[in-house]
Design a protein around this motif. Structure first.
Motif, PDB file in Angstrom:
ATOM      1  N   PHE A  45      47.493  38.882  36.580  1.00 29.23           N
ATOM      2  CA  PHE A  45      46.754  38.020  35.658  1.00 29.23           C
ATOM      3  C   PHE A  45      47.154  36.555  35.846  1.00 29.23           C
ATOM      4  CE2 PHE A  45      46.410  35.889  31.507  1.00 29.23           C
ATOM      5  CZ  PHE A  45      45.049  36.015  31.289  1.00 29.23           C
ATOM      6  N   SER A  46      48.455  36.295  35.988  1.00 31.27           N
ATOM      7  CA  SER A  46      48.941  34.926  36.189  1.00 31.27           C
ATOM      8  C   SER A  46      48.373  34.321  37.464  1.00 31.27           C
ATOM      9  CB  SER A  46      50.466  34.906  36.250  1.00 31.27           C
ATOM     10  OG  SER A  46      51.023  35.356  35.048  1.00 31.27           O
ATOM     11  N   LYS A  47      48.363  35.093  38.548  1.00 30.90           N
ATOM     12  CA  LYS A  47      47.800  34.601  39.810  1.00 30.90           C
ATOM     13  C   LYS A  47      46.300  34.353  39.678  1.00 30.90           C
ATOM     14  CE  LYS A  47      51.238  36.880  42.673  1.00 30.90           C
ATOM     15  NZ  LYS A  47      51.521  38.012  43.563  1.00 30.90           N
ATOM     16  N   HIS A  48      45.628  35.239  38.967  1.00 23.86           N
ATOM     17  CA  HIS A  48      44.182  35.105  38.764  1.00 23.86           C
ATOM     18  C   HIS A  48      43.861  33.833  37.978  1.00 23.86           C
ATOM     19  CE1 HIS A  48      40.179  36.870  38.766  1.00 23.86           C
ATOM     20  NE2 HIS A  48      40.051  36.511  37.501  1.00 23.86           N
ATOM     21  N   HIS A  52      41.875  30.388  39.536  1.00 25.99           N
ATOM     22  CA  HIS A  52      40.566  30.027  38.998  1.00 25.99           C
ATOM     23  C   HIS A  52      40.585  28.787  38.107  1.00 25.99           C
ATOM     24  CE1 HIS A  52      39.569  34.013  40.467  1.00 25.99           C
ATOM     25  NE2 HIS A  52      38.302  33.652  40.391  1.00 25.99           N
ATOM     26  N   THR A  53      41.710  28.512  37.462  1.00 30.62           N
ATOM     27  CA  THR A  53      41.759  27.359  36.557  1.00 30.62           C
ATOM     28  C   THR A  53      42.769  26.308  36.984  1.00 30.62           C
ATOM     29  OG1 THR A  53      43.424  28.363  35.099  1.00 30.62           O
ATOM     30  CG2 THR A  53      41.102  28.794  34.588  1.00 30.62           C
TER      31      THR A  53
END
Length: 157
Positions: A45-48, A52-53
């Motif tokens: 989740f952190s990498k995602h 993206h942001t």
């Protein structure tokens, strides 16, 4: 009607309270099995989020995150049973944080078996989120009881 509402709140909150109780019993020194499941999902989740942001998710020790989840579910569930909006807000906070991390259907292809299972759990969690929003909305739309003031009696002489 008040008794039926109470029973409904007990049944709804039991999902959170029983989950918190089970995680509390399994917690141990390192956070228990919940931390072992949560750690890789939090990393993904952190990498995602970062890709993206561009925002870096703060580093946090997993056992503290599990302890916070237990506290939010336990305290929020108990407060929800007595009809407190604060309990609903605590459960909303837990759902808002935990749902996108635990049920990461966006990391799977739609034709994979895991996608369907995780997406189903994600939508169940969204339904709980919606029910909490409904409770808060109904709680805020109900008129508050106002104390009726008695008109002073006129004295005649």
């Amino acid at each position: 009607m008040a008794f039926a509402s109470f029973i409904g709140r007990v049944m709804f909150a039991s999902v959170f309270i029983l989950s918190a109780w089970q995680e509390f019993n399994d917690f141990g020194i390192d956070g228990g099995p919940a931390s072992k499941v949560l750690e890789p999902k939090l990393n993904v989740f952190s990498k995602h989020v970062k890709t993206h942001t561009g925002v870096q998710v703060p580093e946090v020790e997993i056992k503290y995150l599990v302890a916070a989840a237990i506290a939010l579910k336990g305290v929020g569930g108990l407060l929800f049973i007595i009809g407190s909006s604060l309990g609903a807000y605590l459960l909303l906070l837990h759902q808002a944080i935990a749902t996108p991390i635990l049920y990461d259907f966006y990391n799977y292809d739609a034709d994979k078996k895991e996608f369907g299972q995780i997406f189903s759990k994600f939508t169940e969690s969204l339904a709980l989120f919606g029910a909490l929003l409904f409770f808060i909305g109904m709680k805020n739309s109900m008129p508050r009881r106002q104390v009726k003031k008695k008109a002073p009696k006129t004295k005649t002489f």
